[in-house]
Motif scaffolding. Sequence first.
Motif: not given
Lengths: 206, 206, 206
Positions: A48, A105, A109, A122, A125-126
């Motif tokens: 991220r 996250g 972001a 994001m 993803v984190s």
Amino acid sequence: MDLIYTLDLVGTFVFAISGMLTAANKRFDLFGGAVIALVTAVGGGSVRDVLIGATPVGWMQDTNYLWVIGGGAAFGYLFQAYILKLRRTMFLFDTIGIGLFTILGLNKALSFGVSPSVAVLMGTVSAVFGGVIRDMLCNVEPLIFRGEIYATACMAGALLFLFLQQLSLPYNWAVVVTVSFIIILRILAVRFHWGLPHVEIKDRKG
Amino acid sequence: MDLIYTLDLVGTFVFAISGMLTAANKRFDLFGGAVIALVTAVGGGSVRDVLIGATPVGWMQDTNYLWVIGGGAAFGYLFQAYILKLRRTMFLFDTIGIGLFTILGLNKALSFGVSPSVAVLMGTVSAVFGGVIRDMLCNVEPLIFRGEIYATACMAGALLFLFLQQLSLPYNWAVVVTVSFIIILRILAVRFHWGLPHVEIKDRKG
Amino acid sequence: MDLIYTLDLVGTFVFAISGMLTAANKRFDLFGGAVIALVTAVGGGSVRDVLIGATPVGWMQDTNYLWVIGGGAAFGYLFQAYILKLRRTMFLFDTIGIGLFTILGLNKALSFGVSPSVAVLMGTVSAVFGGVIRDMLCNVEPLIFRGEIYATACMAGALLFLFLQQLSLPYNWAVVVTVSFIIILRILAVRFHWGLPHVEIKDRKG
């Protein structure tokens, strides 16, 4: 904020344990296990941060993370048999971890100026990419792609969190509600065998 | 510029389809398929942007990419059998896609001050690395390393484009010539089974 | 400084050869071999630079690296059988390479303001992650996780180097002592079969 920081470290600790256990399964050496523990714990946040341009990446700026990861790796190494009996506790901590990682996250972001939809991605993803990199390094197919409600729960949680912020619920309350939502979703998903449909090459006669 | 933007989105769409089809082959769940679609479409450009320091990476700055990728993933999921019959059309769009990705990547790298040789590499990375990451996540050996003229066509196209710029051909014309060149090169390569020699461990007696 | 730059290029050359040889083992095509050579040589430094935010990454700023890597890949391709007889020489150059990469990576990370413990990690990443990415792209389990003293030697060397700097030993001397230490450690480790204990799932009866 203190509670959230503590829970973040708890999530990091649990991720480090899970990395060490995966490495144990593949009979890696102790160094390999420590690397897998580190990557599992910080991989998602690093991806991220690198994508949004928040460098040096987060865990480099606070040595507590390295200590907690070292502790988690050592704990995972020493108490393997014991941990395998604590599956429910681990599941709970892991779910708290991904819930928090998603929210932290998402916020990071947003603070780097990306759109809400990218921020939701994001956040997810984190939470899940540490596990994906762990599985790639161990040369197994990433677990999260095989039908459990896991990343999907993070994404749903991220959307809920954005919605609660919209209602101007205080930050800490929005965190508690979102993490509880993710935990309940995962417990229900596991209990009732919820899963996403598999993508399959269909019969070509049609 | 409008034409190029449109073709860029077409390439993104086709890459998202190809990601979903690869995920289908591995029986990933729907979420996994969507992730593979996203990574296939934006992975190459993201690696380039991260390496040259263009963050937040490109696709985060224009939500059209996410919509197109979502559309490509849905299309790939719903019309699998149909798409498999359209192999030639897909091949054409895919080749247009990598041709454009190469040029756009080359130009972006140049604008960040790297040398032309590095920019040629970064153009090629933009075009082919999404597929490489797709294959790594699906735990199969990257297709592009197995002897087809694919990345080599991108690299040759990038060199041609630099040369045409040198001749001060207008940008749009240079794009059209380069993409046509890459398409023809790939069609010839497939028809006449051109390929690069394999690297093999030779007989050790000598 | 000149000596160090030369040795850095020597390390890069050897890493490119080792990438080409791994690709040969997997019967990749020539382009694939060149990519693996590049990634093996610059992968570790690129991961380090991306994580600490030193972009465009280092090898993009000095075209000598690309030339040396191209040379190493060509050399590896042409003289495979010959190189396999030079295993001891390759081992020596490889060890010099990782030793230097560790120190250069450590210093670069420190100059970007991370803590010493993170810098030790980044030095190690610089030295060994090229090989890890090579193995991931070739779809084999990363070699470094399987019990040889390799990354561990880098980490020990990085700690020694920090300690020597603390004693204000001149830079060049600290480099020579550290690299010698890593070489001796690796030679002893190979000769006496030193290795880290494997992480194993223990008997669950206990």
